[in-house]
Write a protein that holds these residues in place. Structure first.
Motif, PDB file in Angstrom:
ATOM      1  N   SER A  75       0.831  -1.198   0.000  1.00  0.00           N
ATOM      2  CA  SER A  75       0.000   0.000   0.000  1.00  0.00           C
ATOM      3  C   SER A  75       0.875   1.262   0.000  1.00  0.00           C
ATOM      4  O   SER A  75       0.620   2.208  -0.760  1.00  0.00           O
ATOM      5  N   ASN A  76       1.938   1.262   0.822  1.00  0.00           N
ATOM      6  CA  ASN A  76       2.867   2.406   0.859  1.00  0.00           C
ATOM      7  C   ASN A  76       3.487   2.651  -0.511  1.00  0.00           C
ATOM      8  O   ASN A  76       3.561   3.791  -0.981  1.00  0.00           O
ATOM      9  N   VAL A  81       4.178   5.867  -5.534  1.00  0.00           N
ATOM     10  CA  VAL A  81       4.177   5.950  -7.005  1.00  0.00           C
ATOM     11  C   VAL A  81       3.059   6.885  -7.475  1.00  0.00           C
ATOM     12  O   VAL A  81       3.239   7.675  -8.406  1.00  0.00           O
ATOM     13  N   GLN A  82       1.918   6.826  -6.785  1.00  0.00           N
ATOM     14  CA  GLN A  82       0.786   7.680  -7.179  1.00  0.00           C
ATOM     15  C   GLN A  82       1.152   9.164  -7.101  1.00  0.00           C
ATOM     16  O   GLN A  82       0.850   9.941  -8.006  1.00  0.00           O
ATOM     17  N   LYS A  91       0.608   8.377 -16.429  1.00  0.00           N
ATOM     18  CA  LYS A  91      -0.364   7.326 -16.098  1.00  0.00           C
ATOM     19  C   LYS A  91       0.218   6.373 -15.048  1.00  0.00           C
ATOM     20  O   LYS A  91       1.409   6.041 -15.113  1.00  0.00           O
ATOM     21  N   MET A  92      -0.624   5.958 -14.102  1.00  0.00           N
ATOM     22  CA  MET A  92      -0.168   4.977 -13.098  1.00  0.00           C
ATOM     23  C   MET A  92       0.145   3.655 -13.800  1.00  0.00           C
ATOM     24  O   MET A  92      -0.632   3.207 -14.649  1.00  0.00           O
ATOM     25  N   PRO A  93       1.257   2.996 -13.427  1.00  0.00           N
ATOM     26  CA  PRO A  93       1.499   1.662 -13.999  1.00  0.00           C
ATOM     27  C   PRO A  93       0.579   0.635 -13.332  1.00  0.00           C
ATOM     28  O   PRO A  93      -0.083   0.947 -12.336  1.00  0.00           O
ATOM     29  N   ALA A 126      -6.234   6.067  -3.997  1.00  0.00           N
ATOM     30  CA  ALA A 126      -5.007   5.542  -4.611  1.00  0.00           C
ATOM     31  C   ALA A 126      -5.328   4.226  -5.313  1.00  0.00           C
ATOM     32  O   ALA A 126      -4.563   3.273  -5.256  1.00  0.00           O
ATOM     33  N   GLU A 127      -6.511   4.193  -5.944  1.00  0.00           N
ATOM     34  CA  GLU A 127      -6.933   2.962  -6.611  1.00  0.00           C
ATOM     35  C   GLU A 127      -5.963   2.628  -7.746  1.00  0.00           C
ATOM     36  O   GLU A 127      -5.577   3.501  -8.521  1.00  0.00           O
ATOM     37  N   ALA A 128      -5.560   1.357  -7.804  1.00  0.00           N
ATOM     38  CA  ALA A 128      -4.620   0.952  -8.850  1.00  0.00           C
ATOM     39  C   ALA A 128      -4.911  -0.482  -9.238  1.00  0.00           C
ATOM     40  O   ALA A 128      -5.482  -1.247  -8.456  1.00  0.00           O
TER      41      ALA A 128
END
Lengths: 265, 265
Positions: A75-76, A81-82, A91-93, A126-128
């Protein structure tokens, strides 16, 4: 001598005596090391090699155990990265998170907590796309395909050796203490040297060029190998010996009782 | 209506009533489908795209459950590739095997059997660098990073829907039987259509160009939806209803007993 892999694991489940309920110290360690993790990810982000981290960020947590800390690091990392992606408007990977521990670790309990992990990320905005796998095995062996990892993280695990040094006489101690003979220190030093070299060797095969590791484990701030850290190990040794004597006494008493019963029959 | 993911899983462990001890039918199905698996891998091997399968062969078994069948398919795939590599005198690739099932599946039992899986491969002279991961989650959702899988396998799992169709009156039946009204058949058909389309959609995002799937699941050999296959479901429905009546009777009797006890107090 049995190897650690066949012998030890943290207490399973979520009960009062489980590792999950008794791991606040380990969480504090993760929190204290977070700035190092941030620096490393920032460095990786600024030195993009190939298509990393634009496609999928592959990370492994070695010695993840089972409890609230297990997904805390993942989660950290996602949140770090976010922030970087937001700063650079990119864009988020996707994330592939491999959670590793010995095969006797309680992976079932980790897996049941994954839905709440995703919920928490959503609440923290921080949805990924984060795909989580459990990888059972010793981190002193190969665990992942060649050149497949971008980041390896391990917190409060690497001080566990692959096994206790062989053929040592340690005056009933379970580790190095003031009553240990000098060759015990040497034997533990050699075992750590062998294990850590092996760890670095296998990880070097698994990590991509430009990948990083963040390793946190116990060390000593003073050269004296019999320093203050060993005080609680002294006490633990003594407790074990008391326990062994009690079991021996109980077994003998039970044997005598059984024998006298048999005689009466 | 709860989704299947929160409701169902195979019986855990290795006991008498565990899935591990009651899955010979499923093993037979895997064995019967093996020639199809061989054909597919041969085709992949002869149509090499990029560096596949020279580097790492990424495969996923969806709905792997927990028992002797779980690693049986992985073992079969490795042996098939070994024969092909031997024929063409080329180096064995590494293997990354992802074992997927719902989060309540007993992954702990699978993970404890991994050392014997490696031993068996060694005895069959099919030793390979095979890295095994457990992936908890529904196969009707994304489970893997984009374009990461070469081969997807699923045996005897895809007939499990993501949930029972909503808002249907089915005369106390648990599936389609002779006493089900016609709209029940339509509702199940629609649910399967929706689920299977979703399955294909998410897999198409995860599989590399040139990758393959081998899917084995229950079907009907006759058009009649109320055919012979539903006979055991009729019996199961009736048993469930008997059980519910017994529980209701027991609860009522217990309530009456408690009330009369309270009155006496």
């Amino acid at each position: 001598m049995m190897t650690r892999g066949k012998l030890l694991h943290m207490n399973a489940g979520n009960g009062e005596c489980s590792y999950a309920s008794c791991s606040t110290l380990q969480r504090k360690v993760i929190q204290e090391a977070k700035p190092v993790l941030e620096d490393v990810i920032k460095k990786m982000f600024n030195n993009i090699i190939g298509d990393f981290p634009r496609s999928c960020f592959n990370m492994a947590d070695l010695g993840c155990s089972s409890g609230p800390n297990t997904l805390f690091t993942v989660s950290n990392i996602i949140k770090i990265v976010q922030v970087l992606c937001h700063e650079k408007s990119c864009k988020m990977p996707e994330f592939q998170a491999y959670l590793n521990d010995l095969p006797d670790n309680d992976f079932n309990t980790i897996f049941k907590s994954i839905p709440s992990f995703h919920r928490d990320l959503k609440e923290a905005e921080a949805e990924a796309n984060c795909f989580i796998s459990g990888v059972p095995g010793s981190f002193y062996e190969r665990l992942f395909p060649s050149k497949s990892l971008h980041l390896v993280h391990s917190s409060y695990s690497l001080h566990w050796l692959s096994q206790a040094p062989e053929k040592i006489e340690n005056n009933n101690n379970i580790y190095i203490t003031r009553t240990s003979p000098p060759q015990v220190f040497e034997a533990y030093m050699k075992q750590f040297d062998k294990d850590f070299s092996r760890f670095l060797q296998v990880r070097s095969e698994e990590i991509v060029t430009g990948g990083h590791m963040v390793l946190t484990f116990l060390g000593r701030s003073i050269p004296d190998p019999y320093g203050s850290h060993s005080a609680h190990l002294d006490l633990l040794s003594k407790s074990f010996i008391d326990l062994i004597h009690e079991v021996q006494y109980f077994t003998s008493a039970n044997f005598l009782l059984s024998s006298s019963n048999s005689l009466r029959v």
